[in-house]
Motif scaffolding. Structure first.
Motif, short mmCIF file in Angstrom:
data_model
loop_
_atom_site.label_atom_id
_atom_site.label_comp_id
_atom_site.label_asym_id
_atom_site.label_seq_id
_atom_site.Cartn_x
_atom_site.Cartn_y
_atom_site.Cartn_z
N LYS A 15 -61.59 59.06 22.51
CA LYS A 15 -60.41 59.14 23.37
C LYS A 15 -59.27 59.87 22.67
O LYS A 15 -58.57 60.68 23.28
CB LYS A 15 -59.95 57.73 23.78
N GLY A 16 -59.10 59.58 21.39
CA GLY A 16 -58.04 60.23 20.62
C GLY A 16 -58.27 61.72 20.52
O GLY A 16 -57.33 62.52 20.67
N LYS A 17 -59.51 62.12 20.27
CA LYS A 17 -59.83 63.54 20.15
C LYS A 17 -59.57 64.25 21.47
O LYS A 17 -58.99 65.34 21.50
CB LYS A 17 -61.29 63.71 19.73
N ALA A 18 -59.99 63.62 22.57
CA ALA A 18 -59.77 64.21 23.89
C ALA A 18 -58.28 64.37 24.17
O ALA A 18 -57.83 65.42 24.66
CB ALA A 18 -60.43 63.37 24.96
N VAL A 22 -56.29 67.91 24.83
CA VAL A 22 -55.53 68.13 26.06
C VAL A 22 -54.06 68.40 25.72
O VAL A 22 -53.44 69.31 26.28
CB VAL A 22 -55.66 66.93 27.03
N GLY A 23 -53.52 67.62 24.80
CA GLY A 23 -52.13 67.83 24.40
C GLY A 23 -51.90 69.21 23.83
O GLY A 23 -50.90 69.87 24.12
N ARG A 24 -52.84 69.67 23.03
CA ARG A 24 -52.72 71.01 22.45
C ARG A 24 -52.82 72.07 23.53
O ARG A 24 -52.08 73.06 23.53
CB ARG A 24 -53.80 71.22 21.40
N ALA A 33 -50.00 64.20 19.14
CA ALA A 33 -49.79 63.23 18.07
C ALA A 33 -50.41 61.88 18.41
O ALA A 33 -50.99 61.22 17.55
CB ALA A 33 -48.29 63.07 17.80
N GLU A 34 -50.29 61.47 19.66
CA GLU A 34 -50.90 60.21 20.09
C GLU A 34 -52.42 60.28 19.94
O GLU A 34 -53.07 59.30 19.58
CB GLU A 34 -50.53 59.89 21.53
N GLY A 35 -52.99 61.43 20.22
CA GLY A 35 -54.41 61.63 20.06
C GLY A 35 -54.85 61.50 18.61
O GLY A 35 -55.85 60.85 18.30
N ARG A 36 -54.07 62.11 17.71
CA ARG A 36 -54.38 61.99 16.28
C ARG A 36 -54.27 60.54 15.83
O ARG A 36 -55.08 60.06 15.03
CB ARG A 36 -53.47 62.89 15.46
N LYS A 41 -56.84 55.35 14.25
CA LYS A 41 -57.09 53.94 14.54
C LYS A 41 -58.60 53.68 14.63
O LYS A 41 -59.10 52.70 14.09
CB LYS A 41 -56.41 53.57 15.86
N GLY A 42 -59.31 54.58 15.28
CA GLY A 42 -60.76 54.46 15.37
C GLY A 42 -61.42 54.59 14.01
O GLY A 42 -62.36 53.86 13.69
#
Length: 57
Positions: A15-18, A22-24, A33-36, A41-42
């Protein structure tokens, strides 16, 4: 239980990678940043579970 936590860690990473991609793509730095952060966290959850497995055996 441990399998559930490992799966949850993988899910958080995906989910973070996705979210980062998308953010990029849309130019949203906050989403990126939320994705990273989600990936981190994972990663942390995965590392914790691996450590628990190591000490079990």
């Amino acid at each position: 239980m441990a399998g559930d936590q490992k799966a949850k860690g993988k899910k958080e990473q995906a989910k973070g990678k996705a979210k980062e991609v998308v953010g990029r793509a849309v130019g949203n730095e906050r989403m990126e940043a939320e994705g990273r952060m989600g990936q981190s966290k994972g990663d942390a959850r995965q590392a914790k579970e691996k450590a628990k497995d190591t000490f079990k055996h």
